[in-house]
Design a protein around this motif. Sequence first.
Motif, PDB file in Angstrom:
ATOM      1  N   TYR A   1       0.349  -0.963  -0.027  1.00  0.00           N
ATOM      2  CA  TYR A   1      -0.266   0.395   0.001  1.00  0.00           C
ATOM      3  C   TYR A   1       0.840   0.771   0.115  1.00  0.00           C
ATOM      4  O   TYR A   1       0.993   1.946  -0.412  1.00  0.00           O
ATOM      5  CB  TYR A   1      -1.153   0.088   1.197  1.00  0.00           C
ATOM      6  N   GLU A   2       2.140   1.493   0.767  1.00  0.00           N
ATOM      7  CA  GLU A   2       3.054   2.873   1.159  1.00  0.00           C
ATOM      8  C   GLU A   2       3.941   3.152  -0.306  1.00  0.00           C
ATOM      9  O   GLU A   2       4.424   3.966  -0.508  1.00  0.00           O
ATOM     10  CB  GLU A   2       3.618   2.079   2.996  1.00  0.00           C
TER      11      GLU A   2
ATOM     12  N   GLU B   1      -4.097  -2.018  -1.383  1.00  0.00           N
ATOM     13  CA  GLU B   1      -4.268  -1.471  -0.010  1.00  0.00           C
ATOM     14  C   GLU B   1      -3.390  -2.000   1.415  1.00  0.00           C
ATOM     15  O   GLU B   1      -3.946  -1.590   2.926  1.00  0.00           O
ATOM     16  CB  GLU B   1      -6.084  -1.873  -0.020  1.00  0.00           C
ATOM     17  N   ILE B   2      -2.888  -3.812   1.320  1.00  0.00           N
ATOM     18  CA  ILE B   2      -2.287  -4.022   1.903  1.00  0.00           C
ATOM     19  C   ILE B   2      -1.251  -3.318   2.121  1.00  0.00           C
ATOM     20  O   ILE B   2      -0.545  -3.285   0.993  1.00  0.00           O
ATOM     21  CB  ILE B   2      -2.719  -5.850   1.495  1.00  0.00           C
ATOM     22  N   ALA B   3      -0.462  -3.220   3.248  1.00  0.00           N
ATOM     23  CA  ALA B   3       0.308  -3.087   3.573  1.00  0.00           C
ATOM     24  C   ALA B   3       2.041  -3.871   3.746  1.00  0.00           C
ATOM     25  O   ALA B   3       1.248  -5.386   3.352  1.00  0.00           O
ATOM     26  CB  ALA B   3       1.125  -2.123   4.869  1.00  0.00           C
ATOM     27  N   SER B   4       3.219  -3.295   3.306  1.00  0.00           N
ATOM     28  CA  SER B   4       4.160  -4.044   3.157  1.00  0.00           C
ATOM     29  C   SER B   4       4.694  -5.450   4.285  1.00  0.00           C
ATOM     30  O   SER B   4       4.422  -6.530   4.131  1.00  0.00           O
ATOM     31  CB  SER B   4       5.412  -4.259   2.979  1.00  0.00           C
ATOM     32  N   MET B   5       4.044  -4.956   5.455  1.00  0.00           N
ATOM     33  CA  MET B   5       4.005  -6.080   6.715  1.00  0.00           C
ATOM     34  C   MET B   5       3.218  -6.786   6.523  1.00  0.00           C
ATOM     35  O   MET B   5       3.681  -7.567   7.506  1.00  0.00           O
ATOM     36  CB  MET B   5       4.221  -4.460   7.984  1.00  0.00           C
ATOM     37  N   VAL B   6       1.770  -6.886   5.406  1.00  0.00           N
ATOM     38  CA  VAL B   6       1.285  -8.018   6.034  1.00  0.00           C
ATOM     39  C   VAL B   6       1.275  -8.570   4.805  1.00  0.00           C
ATOM     40  O   VAL B   6       1.271  -9.801   4.447  1.00  0.00           O
ATOM     41  CB  VAL B   6      -0.310  -7.530   6.000  1.00  0.00           C
TER      42      VAL B   6
ATOM     43  N   GLY C   1       7.797  -1.020  -1.501  1.00  0.00           N
ATOM     44  CA  GLY C   1       6.885  -0.396  -1.175  1.00  0.00           C
ATOM     45  C   GLY C   1       7.372  -0.293   0.578  1.00  0.00           C
ATOM     46  O   GLY C   1       7.844  -0.440   1.617  1.00  0.00           O
TER      47      GLY C   1
END
Lengths: 372, 372
Positions: free
Chosen positions: B193-194, B201-206, B224
């Motif tokens: 997402y970033e 919509e899903i951020a890299s950590m997840v 990202g």
Amino acid sequence: MQTELSKQLGVEHAVFGFTPFPAVAAAISRAGGFGVLGAVRYTAPDDLARDLDWMQEHVDGRPYGLDVVMPAKKAEAPGNRTLTEADVEAMIPAAHRRFVEDTLTKHGVPSLAEGEASGWRITGWMEQVARGQLDVAFDYPIKLLANALGSPPADVVARAHDKGVLVAALAGSARHARKHADAGIDIVVAQGYEAGGHTGEIASMVLTPEVTDAVAPLPVLAAGGIGSGEQVAAALALGAQGVWLGSVWLTVTEADLHSRALTRKLLAAGSGDTVRSRALTGKPARQLRTEWTDAWDDPQGPGTLPMPLQGLLVAEAVSRIQKYEVEPLLGTPVGQIVGRMNSERSVQGVFDDLTRGFESAVTRLNRIAGRG
Amino acid sequence: MQTELSKQLGVEHAVFGFTPFPAVAAAISRAGGFGVLGAVRYTAPDDLARDLDWMQEHVDGRPYGLDVVMPAKKAEAPGNRTLTEADVEAMIPAAHRRFVEDTLTKHGVPSLAEGEASGWRITGWMEQVARGQLDVAFDYPIKLLANALGSPPADVVARAHDKGVLVAALAGSARHARKHADAGIDIVVAQGYEAGGHTGEIASMVLTPEVTDAVAPLPVLAAGGIGSGEQVAAALALGAQGVWLGSVWLTVTEADLHSRALTRKLLAAGSGDTVRSRALTGKPARQLRTEWTDAWDDPQGPGTLPMPLQGLLVAEAVSRIQKYEVEPLLGTPVGQIVGRMNSERSVQGVFDDLTRGFESAVTRLNRIAGRG
């Protein structure tokens, strides 16, 4: 998973677990983490005292903390009176009340029985309630007081420090974190976009190092997107002194969600099944996406009201949806990590997985770095 | 920063750098990373050949790759004719064209001179253009072909494999990544997402561990939010076999943005100064937030058109904004990491910082793990 901060607090793992359930918070502390009990649902000080008594008996002498919601900015009624729940109720437009009823009717949600109280109240968000919680909490040997929205008031920080209690506050941006540091707090929780509950727009990968640099030498806990030991390793690589986990405890065997249907929904949900919505409190909070959040986020609808109006407006409706387990509307604050919450484990089981994953990530990084 | 994948490709660091500038791509490969040249802006095959000739002379024999945009789903005109730029032009509503002109007029953006071509074209997004690029690229010893949108067509994958070229594709979800794996590609780029450009919509950590698990044993590159060595360590801890960096190269000394005003904006921007908007291409893409993106995202405005219409609609406008450096409208795709892009460094300087930060993160993790 030992950092300067975990050593200072006397815990084995730099894993902070936030949960509304005393049984879960106590199990987190017993497992070597740091359990933090969410106090927002305790409107009666006696209920909080009863649960802290229970915690005290079940943590085996390990440290634990409390999380309150105390906005630094006080909401005031005309004439400088402190705002009451009745004042806030009076500010809610009739059209919004109709929209709540219409949406519930459309989904066949029964009413509560006559005289039956709504279980979920938003009043814990109001300062006088939080102060009542603090009067209780400071009688217990809590080691950490966390504030979930904004910087805590100066007198609360001073009172905590007098008692030897560390103060933490959640931040979604470096600017926000610097304000907390200026307010004299001890620990910043950097709450990434992917986190459950109130969040900003900056994802953990970017937010954690940014906040760490902004408030150094204050320690930072990384929150958002963390459910495995590999993710703990990632967060600590980014400079955090520990991790702050909330979502992952919703499906542990010690949790009591009062709804098997909700537990099933959480276990089945993917990482794309959450939404950052104002539906619950009036501020953007990540939660399961449901037909309830869709109704509030629909541009054709009336839209949400500002905090604390929205929370008060929907409190009874949320209780009814939960009580009658109306599946299409049934939700809860939860982060994108819900996609990996696919089985029910004990708190100890979660810790076993965290330590194993962390060790394996460190081994892998050493190999990549040519160190082993 | 050596993984199985970086060893397989014969590079020193598992750092893949995506950039539209040949000088930057070559410098990335020379610095021990893997330079990937973005081909979308090359509408004339000869221009691409000229720049690949230049690359070939300047990579000191190091491997490099090419990134194209080739949608798996072919856009077709009525009667199964291949869709031309003129077909797409004809589908753009007059009201949208007026909105473009009104917005430019409001900000005093001059017209291009008579006969002056728009520098920025969207036609690289169209399959026939991408195929022309491939006909050129396969004459060069590229080692990687990346596809930025969707799975590449089967015949392209087969052609690449015949030439010994690995194929990568970007994915914003595990489902998306599995589709790529089924299409026979070799590497998935998990775009959080970033990230700058098209994102989910899903951020890299997840996202990173989710995609890694979904396509194992295929290698995954994390994209990202990555601009420092600590972030590289985090991404590799999450299971990635390497990182894919794009934004960070926009402000290196070898980059030529053709606008000092834009470089200054990037150096000054914070992590909160980007927006995921459909303004540029019709699909959500993270970019600097400007009065131009605000105008397209305004609910009172006409809204954006679907890809590829939006890109064609705004192409000339974007060229005019860039040429005349109209600051309030001046933007570019870039990720949230823009908040840490605060000085101009050489590509080698970026790599020096990456390796130093990575080493320090691994040392820190070892200490936290009690290994040193």
